[in-house]
Design a protein around this motif. Structure first.
Motif, PDB file in Angstrom:
ATOM      1  N   UNK A 222     -20.554  -7.025 -26.307  1.00  0.00           N
ATOM      2  CA  UNK A 222     -21.877  -7.491 -25.884  1.00  0.00           C
ATOM      3  C   UNK A 222     -22.914  -6.396 -26.079  1.00  0.00           C
ATOM      4  N   UNK A 223     -22.544  -5.163 -25.742  1.00  0.00           N
ATOM      5  CA  UNK A 223     -23.480  -4.053 -25.871  1.00  0.00           C
ATOM      6  C   UNK A 223     -23.830  -3.693 -27.292  1.00  0.00           C
ATOM      7  N   UNK A 229     -30.825 -10.163 -30.134  1.00  0.00           N
ATOM      8  CA  UNK A 229     -30.134 -10.335 -31.416  1.00  0.00           C
ATOM      9  C   UNK A 229     -29.132 -11.485 -31.360  1.00  0.00           C
ATOM     10  N   UNK A 230     -28.361 -11.586 -30.250  1.00  0.00           N
ATOM     11  CA  UNK A 230     -27.353 -12.639 -30.136  1.00  0.00           C
ATOM     12  C   UNK A 230     -27.998 -14.026 -30.181  1.00  0.00           C
ATOM     13  N   UNK A 240     -19.304 -17.300 -27.543  1.00  0.00           N
ATOM     14  CA  UNK A 240     -19.921 -17.077 -28.851  1.00  0.00           C
ATOM     15  C   UNK A 240     -20.422 -15.646 -28.997  1.00  0.00           C
ATOM     16  N   UNK A 241     -20.985 -15.095 -27.939  1.00  0.00           N
ATOM     17  CA  UNK A 241     -21.493 -13.719 -27.997  1.00  0.00           C
ATOM     18  C   UNK A 241     -20.347 -12.737 -28.200  1.00  0.00           C
ATOM     19  N   UNK A 246     -17.149  -9.223 -31.992  1.00  0.00           N
ATOM     20  CA  UNK A 246     -15.893  -8.828 -32.639  1.00  0.00           C
ATOM     21  C   UNK A 246     -15.941  -9.131 -34.134  1.00  0.00           C
ATOM     22  N   UNK A 247     -16.510 -10.296 -34.506  1.00  0.00           N
ATOM     23  CA  UNK A 247     -16.631 -10.643 -35.925  1.00  0.00           C
ATOM     24  C   UNK A 247     -17.502  -9.631 -36.658  1.00  0.00           C
ATOM     25  N   UNK A 248     -18.529  -9.135 -35.973  1.00  0.00           N
ATOM     26  CA  UNK A 248     -19.384  -8.117 -36.574  1.00  0.00           C
ATOM     27  C   UNK A 248     -18.637  -6.819 -36.826  1.00  0.00           C
ATOM     28  N   UNK A 249     -17.727  -6.455 -35.889  1.00  0.00           N
ATOM     29  CA  UNK A 249     -16.916  -5.254 -36.087  1.00  0.00           C
ATOM     30  C   UNK A 249     -16.039  -5.389 -37.335  1.00  0.00           C
ATOM     31  N   UNK A 250     -15.314  -6.512 -37.423  1.00  0.00           N
ATOM     32  CA  UNK A 250     -14.347  -6.689 -38.498  1.00  0.00           C
ATOM     33  C   UNK A 250     -15.021  -6.999 -39.829  1.00  0.00           C
ATOM     34  N   UNK A 251     -16.253  -7.534 -39.789  1.00  0.00           N
ATOM     35  CA  UNK A 251     -16.974  -7.787 -41.043  1.00  0.00           C
ATOM     36  C   UNK A 251     -17.254  -6.471 -41.774  1.00  0.00           C
TER      37      UNK A 251
END
Length: 374
Positions: A222-223, A229-230, A240-241, A246-251
């Motif tokens: 979340x942070x 942005x979310x 969803x947040x 997590x999806x942003x990390x792995x992307x």
């Protein structure tokens, strides 16, 4: 009298949990945005989750009557899991949030009255793999991408719509701290699925350690978003947040953001549905026990007592009240749920402390060093 008050509190607490989690799940399944456009990721999650229910029933009968080796059962469970995810990704279902409320509560009713082996246990078995994937993916993403915290650590002691930082700060992460909900689950459902009492400590305490780690990962996810942005990316629910973070990390590691978002969202919804399975059953049991009297045999119960202790009546009453409360939305319920959860945990610890004192466990423990010296 104390027992009756405690059971009443447990029942009311379960109503809060069912209402909050049901609204979260319905929001995760909601197939339409506010402008009427379809939300594909939510449709994928909804399809897979419904398939999991059917697969769980089939798996339950297989586990009970198939008498197969545990590794064969595990292989079948994983195949069912993968098949469900594959179908869900290619055949999304788009249904409004209000309709999903009705579907979810119908499912909860069935899950609350059928035997544990027929639905709750195999569904937990399937979902466990999703939850492990979610935690591993989140931990790997955090460790390898080293995300920065973009939200301010402190804004004020008062948050509009939430209230003052004290005491809400200490109930925000709920199950990631100390949880009364888990004390009910461990005594009402988990204990019925443990073959050896010695396994309760690693299962229950280990689960709480994982909850704490997941709470830290959730805070990081979340942070990692900047202010607003979310919402700008269309993430409106907590699931969803978290999935978006997590999806942003792995992307950043080259993985498909859309695929990871859908899988993490699916894992969160699966966790919430699993919680609904358990807490609705516990609520029903609490209400039944509220009117049971050990001095009265079943054949000699008064007519009214037979009605209120009937599992179908207790389940319907619990779910009707939860449904009405769920219409208020999880944001209105969550602070009250968190507070009740921490209060229940304190009562559970107090009760266990009394049991330990009465049984003289402290005296036995004090004698252990002397035995070691001899």
């Amino acid at each position: 009298m104390g027992q009756k008050l405690f059971l009443l509190f447990c029942w009311l607490f379960c109503i809060l949990v069912v209402a909050a989690f049901a609204d979260v799940v319905a929001g995760t399944f909601n197939g339409f945005a506010t402008d009427g456009s379809q939300i594909v990721a939510n449709g994928n999650v909804a399809t897979t989750s419904m398939l999991f229910i059917v697969e769980a029933v089939a798996l339950g009968f297989l586990l009970r009557y198939g008498k197969l080796h545990k590794w064969v059962n595990t292989a079948i469970a994983i195949l069912l899991l993968v098949a469900g995810v594959a179908v869900g990704l290619h055949a999304p279902v788009f249904i409004s949030q209000g309709t999903w409320h009705l579907v979810i509560f119908a499912y909860i009713f069935v899950a609350s009255v059928v035997p544990v082996w027929a639905l709750l246990q195999p569904r937990d078995y399937l979902n466990s793999y999703l939850l492990v994937f979610m935690i591993v993916a989140a931990v790997v993403g955090v460790l390898l991408t080293n995300p920065s915290i973009n939200l301010p650590a402190f804004t004020s002691f008062y948050v509009e719509g939430t209230g003052y930082m004290f005491p809400i700060l200490f109930v925000t992460i709920a199950c990631g701290a100390v949880s009364g909900f888990h004390s009910l689950v461990s005594s009402g459902t988990a204990s019925k699925q443990i073959k050896n009492e010695k396994n309760m400590l690693p299962v229950s305490f280990g689960a709480m350690l994982m909850e704490s780690m997941l709470a830290v990962i959730a805070l990081i996810a979340v942070g990692s978003f900047a202010t607003g942005e979310a919402a700008a990316q269309g993430y409106t629910t907590p699931a969803q947040i978290f999935a978006g973070g997590v999806a942003g990390f792995l992307a950043k590691l080259g993985l498909s953001c859309n695929l990871i978002f859908t899988l993490i969202n699916l894992a969160v919804s699966a966790f919430a549905l699993t919680s609904l399975d358990s807490v609705a059953r516990i609520g029903r049991l609490s209400f039944q026990e509220l009117f049971l009297d050990a001095s009265i045999e079943d054949d000699h119960m008064e007519p009214w007592r037979k009605v209120v202790t009937n599992k179908y009546f207790a389940t319907v009453l619990t779910l009707v009240l939860s449904y009405l409360l769920a219409k208020a939305g999880y944001q209105s319920i969550w602070p009250l749920f968190g507070s009740a959860n921490q209060l229940l945990s304190a009562v559970a610890l107090f009760a266990l402390g009394i049991i330990v004192a009465v049984q003289g466990v402290k005296k036995l423990l004090a004698q252990e060093p002397a035995k070691a010296e001899n």
